[in-house]
Write a protein that holds these residues in place. Structure first.
Motif, PDB file in Angstrom:
ATOM      1  N   ILE A  80      34.034  36.402  33.054  1.00 13.08           N
ATOM      2  CA  ILE A  80      33.704  37.370  34.009  1.00 13.08           C
ATOM      3  C   ILE A  80      34.115  36.702  35.462  1.00 13.08           C
ATOM      4  CG2 ILE A  80      31.344  37.867  35.289  1.00 13.08           C
ATOM      5  CD1 ILE A  80      29.867  37.724  32.882  1.00 13.08           C
ATOM      6  N   SER A  81      34.169  35.291  35.538  1.00 18.17           N
ATOM      7  CA  SER A  81      34.499  34.562  36.556  1.00 18.17           C
ATOM      8  C   SER A  81      35.824  34.665  37.066  1.00 18.17           C
ATOM      9  CB  SER A  81      34.115  33.064  36.897  1.00 18.17           C
ATOM     10  OG  SER A  81      34.583  32.344  37.583  1.00 18.17           O
ATOM     11  N   ASN A  82      36.809  34.477  35.992  1.00 19.84           N
ATOM     12  CA  ASN A  82      38.256  34.490  36.108  1.00 19.84           C
ATOM     13  C   ASN A  82      38.993  36.177  35.798  1.00 19.84           C
ATOM     14  OD1 ASN A  82      38.906  31.613  36.394  1.00 19.84           O
ATOM     15  ND2 ASN A  82      37.442  31.692  34.696  1.00 19.84           N
ATOM     16  N   ARG A  83      38.058  37.107  35.527  1.00 26.41           N
ATOM     17  CA  ARG A  83      38.873  38.506  35.398  1.00 26.41           C
ATOM     18  C   ARG A  83      38.322  39.345  36.245  1.00 26.41           C
ATOM     19  NH1 ARG A  83      43.810  38.281  33.619  1.00 26.41           N
ATOM     20  NH2 ARG A  83      44.018  36.459  32.210  1.00 26.41           N
ATOM     21  N   GLY A  84      37.219  39.262  36.602  1.00 25.76           N
ATOM     22  CA  GLY A  84      36.432  40.251  37.482  1.00 25.76           C
ATOM     23  C   GLY A  84      36.699  39.864  38.837  1.00 25.76           C
ATOM     24  N   HIS A  85      36.444  40.977  39.965  1.00 28.08           N
ATOM     25  CA  HIS A  85      36.338  40.744  41.347  1.00 28.08           C
ATOM     26  C   HIS A  85      34.877  40.775  41.835  1.00 28.08           C
ATOM     27  CE1 HIS A  85      40.654  41.207  41.391  1.00 28.08           C
ATOM     28  NE2 HIS A  85      40.460  42.445  40.616  1.00 28.08           N
ATOM     29  N   LEU A  86      33.984  40.870  40.722  1.00 25.57           N
ATOM     30  CA  LEU A  86      32.730  40.774  41.252  1.00 25.57           C
ATOM     31  C   LEU A  86      31.783  39.690  40.656  1.00 25.57           C
ATOM     32  CD1 LEU A  86      32.269  44.685  40.436  1.00 25.57           C
ATOM     33  CD2 LEU A  86      32.642  43.715  42.580  1.00 25.57           C
ATOM     34  N   ALA A  87      32.380  38.380  40.545  1.00 21.03           N
ATOM     35  CA  ALA A  87      32.034  37.213  39.873  1.00 21.03           C
ATOM     36  C   ALA A  87      30.670  36.699  40.930  1.00 21.03           C
ATOM     37  CB  ALA A  87      32.979  36.132  39.786  1.00 21.03           C
ATOM     38  N   HIS A  88      30.782  36.926  42.215  1.00 22.55           N
ATOM     39  CA  HIS A  88      29.921  36.497  42.944  1.00 22.55           C
ATOM     40  C   HIS A  88      28.545  37.373  42.876  1.00 22.55           C
ATOM     41  CE1 HIS A  88      31.648  39.947  44.938  1.00 22.55           C
ATOM     42  NE2 HIS A  88      30.495  40.122  45.564  1.00 22.55           N
TER      43      HIS A  88
END
Lengths: 391, 425
Positions: free
Chosen positions: A251-259
């Motif tokens: 999630i953290s490295n492949r998405g732009h919505l990790a935050h």
């Protein structure tokens, strides 16, 4: 005697309220903050099996799904904080040292534990716990002013930030391998399916979160994903914490919505962590903590961390970093609640007795005190004075 | 893409369940998987429902039915048992919210209407349904061949179950739409009062029917004991509310977990002493809100805001527990029961509201808030099945079928009422 669920929530309130009261009481009195999770475990221990015995003896067993969910949640948080883009920004030697120092210290501690007769299960758990260093104390001290040795502080922060990754990998792989064979798929296939499930659910979370804007719905989805991960990982006999961490890293490295995911995950981090720590305290039986375990985790790990810190200081100097202290390893001694979470995971997996758990807990408190005192006295010495004047 | 993911995950879970050695190995893990599936699936289904302009909870329910043990079997019956604590916990939180919504000042203003409509339901709907079904059973014996006394008993029991409604569904739709106004206040007040009345009324009627059929029919003893249960539940709830309000105003640390503890305490009291969990929680919310308005109001609002995960799991579990296979065998009886109940609820509520000169929105739309049925009706049906072996099983199956239809139609109608009356936020 109270029933499991109610007993658990009462414990939770007492632990949270106790921690809050302690924080209020200690504000302005002591500069070295207490060991995070100490009050939580203590409340559980005082009211549980080791103390007044108010709660059912099988509390941990009855609330196993809650513990599995809590552990997977912590794993997800660790994974969400693992950002490859940030790793690329630091220099290769820093990256290597950041992983190698905790891994080396943990391996040495694990080997020593095996030598003193902790058994393979206990030694792997102890090795994983030994790798963890908490970044929290530095954060707390930084709030009172700048450090005396900024370069040393940066290196210590780097290692503490990276240490949870090798710890979780060693713990997850080790615990998975320790599960007795005999599942319907076979050990290798189960591990592959577990990792595959984590990757698929990680990507799925990215897709699911795309259209969710309200935090409460993000939280609900994450809760569902983590429950699914924890349950499925346990069913296929893999480690839920590691599985959730892999999903978190995706999630953290492949998405732009990790935050968004990170914000939602942080929202219930404290109750989740408190829940599993209070259960640890309630489960603990009044046994004399294992001196051998304590000695390994304090003495051997401490020596290994100091040696590793010395090596790192030498490498850093070779790369032109100006350091005032060689004893970087002292700053790596304090350990946070993640170490306690691993202990809970080990207890749930079986093979950990109260003496072993007591030994680890005592060692964590001692490491916190030694490392914290060093930071307070050496790393932040000048800052403390100037910070005091500033205050 | 999101649905493709859900279908893929469901397929994986189905595969895991199909492979021997996985499910039985760890009941806790299996329950976690069920929890995850219901939560994720419910969230997606709720979104689709919102797009179709029906309440989100209808989506949760339908998804729960699809995943439940009676259709796809992704959530097994043992999983439902393991997750029962979540259902009860969610019910307690919903009841606490409902109690918190009731303001003494508003109730004082509308008490005639609330008491009037509740009484009209207890008498009008009950007598109407019982009479109609006594006639229907003569023409269409869907419960099998029954003697005159059994026929009268079955019709009476159908009558009483017809009066019951789902407070949780009414409250969930109000919370979802952030609705406020006279219609909301009136329907909420009736919902709470009706819940008290129906329990006493059912016990009374149950005793009478047992008497007709030659069983143990201690009517007065049962009613007295139930009235005591209701009174004690309200008292216990009031005490808990006082405790909660004092804590929130004096200490206020970790209010969410404190409320969780209050609900669990209510659950433990209910289990330990035979009191009513729903009533205790409702009374606790009511006491906290009205005795400590400053500290409890803000907190109850926050509880409402954080309600989606609670509703997802609660209505998902309710849906999973509904046995829709009954439609295959008794669809006509189910539809008759549904139509009769709908007509009676509409007619009786409207007539009483007009007689008491209620506001136009209440006259026109209030009946739609009383259509949904869930836990209470299912509980009464299960009791009938247990206590009347001759016809109870068949009657319970028809009631379950009608509950399924009411539970799908009820929230849709109630949402429509709130939007049409202009009270939706």
């Amino acid at each position: 005697m109270l029933k499991g669920t109610l007993a658990f929530v009462l414990l939770l309130i007492l632990a949270l309220a106790g921690a809050d009261l302690k924080r209020r009481w200690s504000r302005g009195r002591r500069r070295l903050p207490g060991f995070e999770g100490f009050v939580t475990v203590l409340v559980g221990a005082l009211l549980g099996n080791a103390g007044l015995g108010l709660f059912p003896a099988d509390l941990t067993a009855a609330l196993r799904p809650v513990v599995l969910l809590g552990l997977a949640w912590i794993g997800l948080l660790v994974g969400l904080q693992f950002d490859v883009r940030l790793l690329r920004w630091i220099q290769p030697w820093q990256r290597w040292m950041g992983f190698l120092v905790p891994f080396g210290a943990g391996s040495i501690a694990g080997g020593a534990a095996l030598a003193v007769g902790c058994g393979l299960h206990g030694s792997i758990l102890l090795a994983a716990v030994a790798m963890i260093s908490s970044p929290r104390l530095i954060g707390v001290f930084l709030r009172s002013g700048p450090p005396a040795d900024r370069s040393a502080m940066r290196l210590i922060r780097l290692v503490t930030a990276l240490a949870s990754t090798p710890a979780l990998i060693v713990y997850g792989v080790g615990m998975t391998l320790m599960v007795p064979a005999g599942g319907p798929l076979g050990r290798a296939a189960e591990s592959v399916v577990g990792a595959g499930l984590a990757v698929v659910l990680g990507y799925a979370t990215i897709i699911l979160l795309r259209r969710e804007h309200e935090e409460i719905h993000v939280l609900a989805l994450l809760l569902g994903i983590v429950a699914l991960l924890a349950g499925a990982a346990t069913m296929i006999r893999t480690e839920p914490m590691l599985t959730a961490a892999i999903a978190g890293a995706i999630i953290s490295n492949r998405g732009h919505l990790a935050h968004r995911a990170l914000r939602a995950a942080h929202a219930i981090e404290t109750p989740m962590l408190t829940a599993i720590l209070v259960l640890l305290g309630a489960w603990w039986l009044p046994r004399v903590p294992s001196l051998a375990v304590c000695a390994v985790l304090v003495g051997i790990r401490g020596a290994a961390m100091v040696a590793g810190g010395g090596a790192m200081a030498a490498v850093a100097r070779g790369h032109g970093v100006r350091l005032r202290t060689r004893l970087l390893g002292m700053g790596l001694l304090p350990q946070g609640p993640l170490a306690l979470a691993l202990l809970v995971g080990g207890a749930v997996a079986g093979g950990v007795d109260a003496a072993f758990a007591g030994g680890i807990f005592t060692a964590l408190v001692i490491n916190h005190a030694i490392g914290g005192a060093w930071m307070h006295g050496v790393l932040f010495r000048r800052a403390t004075r100037s910070g005091g004047r500033h205050a | 893409m999101r649905w493709f993911f859900l279908v893929s995950v469901a397929a994986v879970v189905w595969l895991l369940r199909a492979l021997p050695g996985f499910v039985l190995a760890d009941a806790g893990a299996s329950a976690l998987v069920a929890f995850g599936l219901l939560t994720i699936g419910g969230e997606l289904a709720g979104e689709v429902a919102a797009r179709l302009r029906v309440p989100r909870i209808t989506g949760y329910l339908v998804l729960g039915m699809a995943f439940g043990p009676f259709v796809l079997g992704l959530v097994s019956a043992p999983d439902l048992d393991s997750l029962r604590v979540f259902e009860e916990l969610a019910l307690g939180l919903i009841a606490l919210t409902a109690g918190g919504e009731l303001q003494l000042a508003s109730l004082r203003k509308r008490w005639k209407l609330i008491v009037g409509i509740t009484a009209s339901h207890a008498v009008g709907i009950f007598l109407g349904a019982a009479g109609l079904f006594w006639l229907i059973l003569r023409v269409f014996p869907f419960l099998g061949p029954l003697g005159p006394a059994e026929m009268a008993g079955a019709a009476t029991l159908i009558g009483i179950i017809t009066v019951a409604k789902s407070p949780a569904t009414t409250i969930a739709v109000i919370t979802e739409l952030k609705a406020t106004g006279s219609l909301v206040d009136t329907v909420l007040g009736i919902t709470v009062l009706k819940d008290l009345v129906i329990l006493i009324f059912f016990t009374w009627v149950n005793g009478i029917v047992h008497g007709w059929l030659g069983g143990p029919g201690d009517v007065s003893g049962g009613v007295t004991s139930l009235a005591a249960t209701v009174g004690l539940s309200l008292l216990a709830g009031g005490g808990l509310g006082l405790l909660l309000g004092t804590y929130l105003s004096k200490i206020g640390l970790h209010p969410e977990i404190t409320v969780l503890a209050v609900v669990l305490l209510s659950l433990e009291i209910a289990h330990g002493s035979g009191l009513e969990h729903l009533l205790i929680s409702m009374a606790a919310g009511f006491a906290a809100r009205n005795l400590f308005p400053a500290s409890a109001t803000g907190f109850l609002r926050a509880l409402e805001r954080s309600s989606p995960p609670i509703y997802v799991i609660f209505f998902g579990l309710i849906g999973a527990g509904l046995d829709i296979r009954v439609f295959a065998t008794a669809w006509l009886a189910v539809l008759i029961l549904f139509a009769v109940r709908l007509g009676l609820v509409w007619g009786v509520t409207g007539a009483m509201a007009r007689a008491l000169r209620a506001d136009p929105p209440i006259r026109r739309w209030a009946w739609m808030g009383f259509v949904a049925q869930a836990g209470l009706s299912l509980g009464l049906a299960a009791r009938v099945a247990r206590e009347f072996p001759n016809f109870g099983g068949a009657l319970a199956a028809v009631v379950v079928g009608a509950v399924v239809v009411n539970q799908v139609a009820g929230p849709i109608l109630w949402r429509h009422a709130l939007v049409a009356s202009g009270e939706a936020g």
